[in-house]
Design a protein around this motif. Structure first.
Motif, mmCIF file in Angstrom:
data_model
loop_
_atom_site.group_PDB
_atom_site.id
_atom_site.type_symbol
_atom_site.label_atom_id
_atom_site.label_comp_id
_atom_site.label_asym_id
_atom_site.label_seq_id
_atom_site.Cartn_x
_atom_site.Cartn_y
_atom_site.Cartn_z
ATOM 1 N N LEU A 53 90.242 28.013 4.196
ATOM 2 C CA LEU A 53 88.863 27.824 3.745
ATOM 3 C C LEU A 53 88.038 26.874 4.605
ATOM 4 O O LEU A 53 86.844 26.732 4.381
ATOM 5 N N SER A 125 83.455 30.855 -1.838
ATOM 6 C CA SER A 125 84.846 31.300 -1.894
ATOM 7 C C SER A 125 85.390 31.145 -3.307
ATOM 8 O O SER A 125 84.872 30.361 -4.105
ATOM 9 N N ARG A 152 85.086 34.859 0.855
ATOM 10 C CA ARG A 152 86.549 34.741 0.918
ATOM 11 C C ARG A 152 87.159 34.574 -0.470
ATOM 12 O O ARG A 152 86.577 33.935 -1.350
ATOM 13 N N GLU A 251 88.852 38.593 3.129
ATOM 14 C CA GLU A 251 87.426 38.445 3.471
ATOM 15 C C GLU A 251 86.651 39.697 3.056
ATOM 16 O O GLU A 251 87.170 40.809 3.128
#
Length: 255
Positions: A53, A125, A152, A251
């Motif tokens: 990340l 994310s 993500r 992703e």
């Protein structure tokens, strides 16, 4: 026999009932991550997640199934803007206390992994650790993770091609017989990859942690011995083939 038969809104399913127990909430970290090997497991995965990340400063992250907030707090300490959600108020109470003790700001809210009350792509994310192995409808949950993530998603899972598969069978049988144990499912890499692809994501990278069962390493109780043994097994290629748990990052595909 499969734990996936339960309906996603079935609050009697063990994945809801077990973690609604205040005693479980208070003892969760000690049971899972206590002792030198538990700390090694947590630290190893934290390094993997951070690498997936980074850079973390200012990044908005939703931690689904946050439990006692271990991952959420670790990410917030590295500069991320973190929201942690869980279906258990009891686990969230512990998470809030731990965040206060760590003097870090994390927003904790009650939510169900099958139905996240956030708009599409509302977080940079999403992380979800030690959840899909237990949740009644794992595909629904994975779809929700992807829906609310901008780019993500990080998850982990016990691999079907690993020692965890045998333990999974034993736990399911024991649970069906009335024993107070948590059953869990294992996953093939293909099932996970295909589920991500259905949500418009592709797996970018993955890491496997241990060849031998973590319970065995805890019995040994030696970080040095664990690192030597697992290092040797990695050198001969077994970690890449049968290591578990698997932590991966997916992703969003370009539209």
């Amino acid at each position: 026999m499969t734990i996936a038969r339960a309906k996603p809104d079935d609050r009697e399913h063990y994945s809801y009932a077990v973690y609604a127990d205040p005693a479980m909430a208070e003892s969760f970290d000690a049971l899972r991550f206590g002792g030198p090997i538990g700390a090694l497991v947590a630290e190893s995965q934290e390094r993997i997640i951070t690498s997936f990340l980074s850079p973390l400063a200012g990044r908005t992250i939703l931690d689904v199934g946050t439990g006692t907030g271990r991952a959420a707090i670790a990410l917030a300490l590295k500069g991320a803007v973190v929201t942690g959600v869980d279906a258990s108020e009891e686990m969230l109470a512990v998470a809030k206390r731990r965040a206060a003790d760590a003097k870090v700001a994390v927003t904790f809210e009650r939510a169900d992994a099958h139905r996240l009350a956030y708009p599409d792509r509302s977080f940079d994310s999403v992380t979800c650790l030690r959840v899909l192995m237990h949740t009644p409808g794992w595909r629904e949950s994975l779809g929700e993770l992807c829906r609310v993530a901008r780019d993500r998603v990080v998850i982990d899972y016990p691999a079907a091609a690993s020692a965890a598969a045998l333990q999974s069978v034993v736990r399911r049988v024991a649970h069906a017989a009335g024993a107070r144990v948590e059953p869990y499912r294992v996953f093939t890499d293909r099932d996970i990859r295909e589920a991500f692809e259905r949500s418009g994501f592709r797996v970018r990278d993955s890491r496997r942690q241990f060849v031998l069962p973590i319970a065995l390493h805890k019995r040994l109780g030696s970080v040095a011995a664990t690192e030597r043994i697992e290092g040797l097994l990695a050198c001969i290629g077994l970690q890449r083939l049968i290591g578990s748990p698997v932590t991966l990052v997916a992703e969003r595909c370009a539209s």
